[in-house]
Structure formats: structure tokens, C-alpha cells
Design an enzyme around this catalytic site. Structure first.
Site, mmCIF file in Angstrom:
data_model
loop_
_atom_site.group_PDB
_atom_site.id
_atom_site.type_symbol
_atom_site.label_atom_id
_atom_site.label_comp_id
_atom_site.label_asym_id
_atom_site.label_seq_id
_atom_site.Cartn_x
_atom_site.Cartn_y
_atom_site.Cartn_z
ATOM 1 N N SER A 139 0.522 -1.468 -0.239
ATOM 2 C CA SER A 139 0.062 -0.261 0.183
ATOM 3 C C SER A 139 1.204 0.651 -0.039
ATOM 4 O O SER A 139 2.279 1.222 0.194
ATOM 5 C CB SER A 139 -0.910 -0.427 1.118
ATOM 6 O OG SER A 139 -1.536 1.047 1.237
ATOM 7 N N TYR A 152 -1.276 -0.296 10.954
ATOM 8 C CA TYR A 152 -1.419 -1.137 9.053
ATOM 9 C C TYR A 152 -0.315 -0.983 8.295
ATOM 10 O O TYR A 152 1.006 -1.561 7.686
ATOM 11 C CB TYR A 152 -2.402 0.097 8.747
ATOM 12 C CG TYR A 152 -2.452 -0.224 7.278
ATOM 13 C CD1 TYR A 152 -3.400 -1.531 7.137
ATOM 14 C CD2 TYR A 152 -2.638 0.433 6.004
ATOM 15 C CE1 TYR A 152 -3.966 -2.117 5.628
ATOM 16 C CE2 TYR A 152 -3.475 0.921 4.542
ATOM 17 C CZ TYR A 152 -3.486 -1.004 4.298
ATOM 18 O OH TYR A 152 -4.586 -0.943 3.351
#
Length: 263
Positions: A139, A152
Site C-alpha cells: 500500500s 497498518y
């Protein structure tokens, strides 16, 4: 691009399923793995209409035995696999002080160790074949540092570093590695998300809906990267610009720009 054999974790929905559809349409033999058995069984028929050898296998990336079963099945049925996409992932949002160690362990086990397990299980097969290609879905969170997403961000940064390291280690074995770093786009990432911030589900949905790219767009970019053996895929222009700013601007300037964009 010549049809090949591909296995995709988290392949029953979102980016994984978009990638599976594109490959099946192109004549690839496709195997999707997913822990959502009901969803996997519901969608495999549509893939088999495109490519009759398409398969669904229940697969939880936190269990190495599941991945080993998939590898065994693909070797028996197809004689191996050419591309393995480590796509399965989850989201956790919250400040460090409000994020429990249990939440850290949960997201690390899926987002990071799930990729590690996928690479570890299929590397011996790739070496026996004398070729293979890992696609690890990270990501832009792994390249940037958006506040309130420490767990995350950390897992996705680790996937980037793992992928770059494996590229160095496996190059001599004719095994290629691509790491994909999309920004927000419409997917099911919010399903099962853990958060300690009120209204985060609505905010995440708004960010996803604002994306100019969808799962199919990103899947097509991934296939081009596999064809060209590219190392990095950064699909979103805005994400690329933010990464360039982080790399080349003074830290204080970058922070001001980052906060102005996420308010």
C-alpha cells in the site's frame, strides 16, 4: 501476454477477484484462495465460465498448512504455478496508545506474515521450475506515514522491504518480485476493519469513492508489471506525488502538505 498459471490469495473479492477475472479472460489458469468459503464458492462459477480450469481453494494465510495444501494441489493439477499474488490483507486504524497488542499481533499475522508464508511456501516450487513471479500487495501506507495508522503502515512498509529484499535474494533463481502500493480505491478493505476512531468507516468509504482508479484499473497495471517484470507499482498519481515530496522535501514541509491533504 502468454497465458500462464496464477494463484491469488484474497481472490474471492476486491482487487484479487478483479485480477482473477482479467487472467481468466486472457486464458490463464486461475486459482483463487480465500478464507471466506461462502464467497469463494459463490464466485468460482463465473471464473469457470471464462476459463474452465479455474479453481477455488479455502485458504487462510495465517495457516501455513492451507498454503501448503494449495501448493500441493497446483503441482498435482497443473504441474506448478507461474505467478503467486499475496493479496490478502486487513486494516487497523487508531493511535498507538489506543491500539492493543492483540490488534498489532492480528494485523502482523495477516498483512506481513501472510505474505511471508506465501513466499516461503512457493519459493521451493519456483526454484524447481527455474522460474516464478511473486506479486506482493502492499500500500502507499507502506511508503508514507499517515497518522492514526501505525500498525497498518508498519505492516505494509515491511511488505515493501520484504519484497525488495527477496528480489535481491531470488534474482539468481530467475524468480521475480513485484510490490504493489495503491492508495485508497473501492474495495472491501473496510470489512472487518478494527478501529478505535469514531466514524472511521464512513471516512474510509469516502476516501475509497474519491479514487479515480478502481480494482480493475489496478489489476491491469499489475498484469503489465508482471509482463515487464517491474519491481514497483504505484498506481495512483496523487500517491506517487506524496511519495516524491516525502523523499525530496524537508520533513517539516512534507508534514504540512500531508496534514493539509488528510484533514
Amino acid at each position: 501476454m502468454k497465458p500462464q498459471r496464477i494463484f491469488i490469495t484474497g481472490g474471492a473479492s476486491g482487487l484479487g477477484f478483479a485480477l482473477a477475472q482479467i487472467c481468466a479472460k486472457g486464458g490463464w489458469r486461475v486459482c483463487i484462495g480465500d478464507r471466506d468459503i461462502e464467497r469463494g464458492e459463490a464466485v468460482i462459477g463465473s471464473l469457470q465460465k471464462l476459463q474452465r480450469q479455474a479453481m477455488f481453494m479455502p485458504c487462510d494465510v495465517t495457516r501455513v498448512s492451507d498454503l501448503e495444501q494449495v501448493a500441493k494441489k497446483l503441482e498435482e493439477e497443473w504441474g506448478g504455478v507461474d505467478v503467486v499474488v499475496n493479496n490478502a490483507g486487513v486494516a487497523q486504524v487508531g493511535q498507538l496508545a489506543q491500539t492493543t497488542l492483540n490488534d498489532w499481533q492480528w494485523i502482523i499475522d495477516i498483512n506481513l506474515l501472510g505474505v511471508v508464508r506465501g513466499c516461503k511456501v512457493f519459493t521451493p516450487m519456483f526454484k524447481r521450475q527455474d522460474h516464478g513471479h511473486f506479486v506482493n500487495v502492499a500500500s502507499m501506507a507502506g511508503l508514507l506515514d499517515v497518522p492514526n495508522m501505525s500498525a497498518y503502515n508498519a505492516t505494509k512498509a515491511a511488505v515493501v522491504s520484504l519484497s525488495e529484499t527477496l528480489q535481491n535474494e531470488l534474482k539468481k533463481d530467475n524468480i521475480h518480485v513485484t510490490v504493489v502500493c495503491p492508495s485508497f480505491f473501492k474495495t472491501n478493505l473496510g470489512h472487518g476493519m478494527r478501529t478505535s476512531i469514531d466514524g472511521m468507516e464512513q471516512k474510509l468509504d469516502k476516501l475509497m469513492r474519491s479514487s479515480k482508479l478502481n480494482a480493475v484499473d489496478i489489476a491491469r497495471l499489475i498484469m503489465k508489471a508482471v509482463d515487464k517484470k517491474k519491481t514497483h507499482v504505484l498506481p495512483h498519481r496523487q500517491g506517487r506525488m506524496a511519495w516524491y515530496m516525502k523523499r525530496f522535501l524537508p520533513r517539516s514541509w512534507y508534514q504540512k502538505l500531508l496534514y493539509s491533504r488528510i484533514k
